[in-house]
Motif scaffolding. Sequence first.
Motif, PDB file in Angstrom:
ATOM      1  N   TYR A 533       0.828  -1.204   0.000  1.00 37.92           N
ATOM      2  CA  TYR A 533       0.000   0.000   0.000  1.00 37.92           C
ATOM      3  C   TYR A 533       0.864   1.256   0.000  1.00 37.92           C
ATOM      4  N   ILE A 537       0.643   4.323  -2.662  1.00 37.60           N
ATOM      5  CA  ILE A 537       0.381   5.720  -2.287  1.00 37.60           C
ATOM      6  C   ILE A 537       1.504   6.634  -2.769  1.00 37.60           C
ATOM      7  N   PHE A 695      -4.454   7.321  -2.573  1.00 35.90           N
ATOM      8  CA  PHE A 695      -4.882   5.949  -2.260  1.00 35.90           C
ATOM      9  C   PHE A 695      -6.203   5.630  -2.955  1.00 35.90           C
TER      10      PHE A 695
END
Length: 712
Positions: A533, A537, A695
Motif C-alpha cells: 500500500y 500511495i 490511495f
Amino acid sequence: MLKRKTAPVKNNKHNLAPLILCIACVLINLSFNNLVSRVELPVSLYLDTIGTVLAAVLGGTLPGVLVGFATNFIISFSQPSSLYYGVINVMIAVAASYLSERKKLKKPSGLLALALSLTLISGIFGAVIPWYMDGLALDSESLSGEINKTGFVGPFISYMISNTATNFLDKTLTVIIAELIYRLIPVKFSSMFRFTGWKQTPTTGVEVIEMDRSDNRAVSMRIKMLIVLLISLSTVAAVGTYISVRVYYKSMINQHIAIAQGTAKLAAKELDGDKIEGFFTSGGDTEEYREAHQLLEDILYSSPEIKYLYVYRMEFDGFHVVFDVETDDTPADVIGDVLPYDSGFEPYMPELMAGEPVEPIITDDEYGHLLTASEPVYDSEGKCQCYAIADVDVEMLIKNKHNFLTEMISVFFSFLIIICAFVIWLTDYHIIFPLRSITMQIDKISKSGNDQETLDDDVRKIRRLKIHTGDEIEQLYQSLCTMTLNQSEQMRSIRRLSDSTLKMQDGLIITMADMVENRDSDTGDHIQKTAAYVRIIVSGLKEKGYYAEKITPKFMSDVVRSAPLHDVGKINIPDGVLNKPGKLTPEEYEIMKTHTTAGKKIMEHAIETVEGDSYLKEARNMAAYHHERWDGKGYPEGLHGEVIPLSARIMAVADVFDALTSPRVYKPAFPLDKALSIIEEGNGTQFDPKCVEAFMDSLDEVKKVLRKYDQV
C-alpha cells in the motif's frame, strides 16, 4: 625407501587407485595381525601397521590415516579396546607420511628413523592409554617390574619404557616388510595412489604443488585454516567431553544409588525387627543370627557393585553393630561393638535417631570414599530397631569416569587427525592450488609490461586454467579473467555486488520485521500488505505531482524499503498486551503506544551503527510517527499537518487500511466498502488529504493486493 621419478600431475576424477590402495592396505594390516595372533611367538608382535605405513608412503597422509583408523575399527568388532588404540595407528600414518614427503626414506638411516619414530609413538601412547584406562599394576617378574625395582623411575615411566622397548622389534619388522612391498610396486603405478581433486586444468601441477613459500606471507592459508579447525574442534570437543563425562558420572552415581538402595532394602526385608534385641542379648550366638548373617553375606557377594554391607542400631553414643559382613580388605566388627559416628552422618542424626528413612550419603573418611544407602528395619510395632546399610566404592566410580574420559580423548584424537588430513587435502585442491595458479599467472601478467603480445598470451593462459571450485575462489577467478579482458565487465561485476548488498539489506529488513510480526498473532501478512500500500500511495503522489521536491526516486525507494520496519518497536511490547484477545485497558493502551518511541530508539541506534544508510531515517520516521494524526490528536508527540514526516503520513493510511481489512481476534475483517468509508471519514482529520486522494485513486491496485492475500 627408494626415490622415484616425479610423474606428471593428472586429474583423477574418481580416485579409484587410492581407494584400491586403502582397501588393500587395510587387508594387509588385518592379514598380518591375524597371522601373528595365530602363531605362538616368544616376543610380542602385532604387525598391524604395515599397511598403514605403506599407504602413507604411497598415497600421503589422507590414505594413511584412513587405513590406520579403519584397521582398528574393524579389529574392534572382536577386540573392543582396539578402537581406543586407533589414535596410535593414525599417528603412525602421519609420521610415515611426514618423513616420506620430505625425502627422508631414501637411505637406510631414514628407514631407521622411521622405525624409531613408530616405536616411540607406539611405546608412549600404547602405555598412556591402558595405564589411564585400566590402572595397570606392574608384574614384578616383567620387564617393567624389573625397571621399577631399580628405583630410578616410577611405575608409570617403567611401564612406558618397557612398552617402548618391546615395540621396537615390531615396528622395525613393520618398516622392513613395508619397504619390501613398496619395492615390488612398479614405478609407473606408484604415482597413481594419491587422492587428487583438481578444480582447474593442472597444466603446471608440479610447479603449483612445490610453490609452498612466498616472500610476502608469514603463515600459509593451510596453517591458518588448520589453526581455526584445531581451535574450533578442540573447543567443541572439550565442551562436549566435559558435558558427557558429567552426565556419565551423574548417571553412574544415580545407577549405583539405586543399586545401593535396592541392596539395603533387600537386606532390611530379610531381617526380623522383633529379633534384633534378642541378637544383642545372645551376643549373636544363635542359629537364627548365623542364618541371617549368612543371608547378608549372600546378598553382598551377589552384588559386585556393593563394597560393604552391615546392620547398625543408632544410639546416642554411636553405631551399635548388629551385623557386619567381612570383606577381603576389611575385617568385620562383631555384634555389640560401638563405633563413633562419621562426620558425614552428622546432618542426618535427627532422622537416624528417630528411625526415619534417610537419603543416600556420600562420605570420604577412614573407611574410604563411599556412597551409603540405608533402610530402616522395623519391628511388629512399627518401631525402627536398626538400619541395613550398603556402601558403594565411589573411587571405583571415579576410576570408571577417568576410563570413560580416556576413551573419549583417544577416539577424539583419532577423528581429529583424520579430519585435519581431510581438511588439508580439501584445502589444497579447493583453495591453495587454485589460488597459487591464479597468483602465478597474475604475476606473469604484472611483469608483461608494455608487450601487448605477451600480455595477450598471459591472458589466454589464465583463461585456460578453467578453475571450477564452485565457490568464492571461482568467482575471484572469473572476475580476474574479466578484468584482464574488459574494464567494463569489472564495473558490471561491481554493480552486481552492489545489487547483492541491497538485496541483503532488504532481506535483513524483512527478517527484522518478521521477528516482530511473528510475535503478534493478529498481524498475518501485515508487513507485506502495508509495504504494497505504501508503494501504491507514494507512486500516486508522484504521478499527481504532490510534494515534488520531497518525492525523489531515492525517497520512494527508501520509503518502500523501510515500510516493513514501521512496527519494529512492538518487539518491546509484552505478549499479554500485544496479543490480548479483546479491548485494551487504558493502562494497556498506554503500554501499546510506547511501540512508537521504542521503534524510534531502535532505528536511531541502527542509524548510528550503520553509517551512510540514510534510508533508515525514513524507517525511523515511520516507526516513530505513523500513529500521529493530521489534526494533531495522535501520538506520541501530537504532531500535526505537514510537520509529521511524509513517510509517516503515507504509512498512517496504509497501516489503518490494512488493520480495517484484516481479521483480528476481537473483530472480523471489515468489507472493502466499509474500510474505504472509514478512510474517507479520516480525510483531513486523521490522514493527509493528499495521501488519501492518491490511495483512493489507485483502488484497482489496492484490490490486487487484497486479492493476492485472499481478502476480497
